[in-house]
Design an enzyme around this catalytic site. Structure first.
Site, PDB file in Angstrom:
ATOM      1  CD  GLU A 129      -2.809  -1.172   2.158  1.00 54.52           C
ATOM      2  OE1 GLU A 129      -2.760  -0.473   3.307  1.00 54.52           O
ATOM      3  OE2 GLU A 129      -4.022  -1.951   2.148  1.00 54.52           O
ATOM      4  CD  GLU A 247      -3.957  -6.053   3.559  1.00 55.20           C
ATOM      5  OE1 GLU A 247      -4.608  -5.024   3.719  1.00 55.20           O
ATOM      6  OE2 GLU A 247      -2.586  -5.800   3.468  1.00 55.20           O
TER       7      GLU A 247
END
Length: 316
Positions: A129, A247
């Site tokens: 991320e 995720e």
């Protein structure tokens, strides 16, 4: 390789955590995960912690921590699981990309060298991320530089490439250059609708106002998911790069019925698209296993591993 990865789960709140909130690691969890039918684990790792690596040149990663990570990798492989290791919560890099780039590349050089002789069941993920000052524009350069470092010692190891702006589907347009590399998989995170998946999350300001948000598995809700992945599917086809969902999960303060519906639809739909995936996560706030009572949240386990795609629900 993407087919081999198949269904996975994250060992969250463990090696990416700070010492104050780190959950203990139990190698026997990998046996349980394999017995449930998962075929890989994703292990987020914070290499940046002061007790794990040097913050100044030569940025040496502590040998004892390398041995710890090695024991985790070995435990996964011993249970016939593929394993993804990444860089996670590298906050200094996000806040000061230029000042921390040398450390970022040095750490990947060390990680790559340490694990270069491991089988291809070990997969690297460059960075979790990217966000903050590690902008989309900078990320296009940083991941290519890191990949070059990895390829010096691991020319054919599978590497997961994430996207900027927290890794979601909305940032795909900023991934302007996909390296000409036959061993890359695109990894994307998915937590939408965010007010459903993160209702009551203590780390998200204002999330208590979302408590009670449901997900009913209507055609409109499904279509919203499908629409958000169209750019990813188009990129995958045009660049011949497979997709891994690194995720996805709904926090425990959402009602279980909605969590099951959301998780079940996404799991089956991802598989229909040929995506591999890793649920977030094993045994904490989103988890499918309670380490205190040593019991499973069976409805979630079934939603991930056994339930078929249900007929779409009509609008209530």
């Amino acid at each position: 390789m993407n087919q081999r990865l198949g269904r996975g789960i994250n060992i969250g709140n463990t090696f990416e955590a700070d010492q104050s909130w780190q959950s203990p690691f139990d190698a026997d969890d990998f046996r349980k995960i394999a017995e449930l039918g998962f075929t890989h684990v994703r292990v987020p790792i914070k290499w940046e912690r002061d007790d794990r690596s040097m913050s100044s040149s030569p940025y040496t990663i502590d040998l004892q921590f390398f041995k710890t990570v090695k024991s985790v990798v070995d435990a996964a492989l011993n249970n016939k699981l593929h394993i993804i290791i990444n860089m996670h919560h590298h906050n200094d890099l996000m806040a000061d990309p230029q000042g921390q780039k040398a450390r970022f590349l040095s750490q990947w050089k060390q990680i790559s060298e340490y694990f270069k002789d491991y089988p291809d069941s070990l997969v690297f993920e460059i960075l979790n991320e990217p966000h903050d000052k590690l902008t989309a524009g900078l990320w296009n350069d940083y991941y290519r530089d890191a990949l070059r470092v990895i390829r010096e010692t691991n020319p054919q190891r599978c590497v997961l490439l994430g996207v900027a702006e927290w890794g979601g589907t909305s940032a795909l347009k900023s991934l302007t250059i996909v390296p000409n590399d036959n061993h890359l998989i695109l990894t994307i995170h998915y937590y939408n609708p965010f007010q459903f998946t993160h209702q009551g999350a203590e780390w998200v300001e204002g999330s208590d106002a979302w408590l009670g948000t449901k997900w009913n598995d209507t055609q409109a809700e499904r279509q919203a998911v499908i629409d958000e992945f169209q750019a990813a599917i188009a990129l995958s086809k045009s660049k011949n790069i497979p997709i891994h969902i690194g995720e996805f999960g709904a926090y425990s303060k959402a009602d279980m019925d909605s969590r099951v519906k959301w998780t079940r639809f996404l799991s089956r739909w991802f598989e229909q698209q040929g995506f591999s995936w890793a649920y977030w996560e094993w045994n904490s706030g989103f988890g499918i296993y309670d380490p205190n009572t040593k019991t499973y949240r069976t409805q979630l386990v079934k939603a991930l591993t056994k339930d078929a795609m249900p007929v779409v629900q009509s609008v209530n």
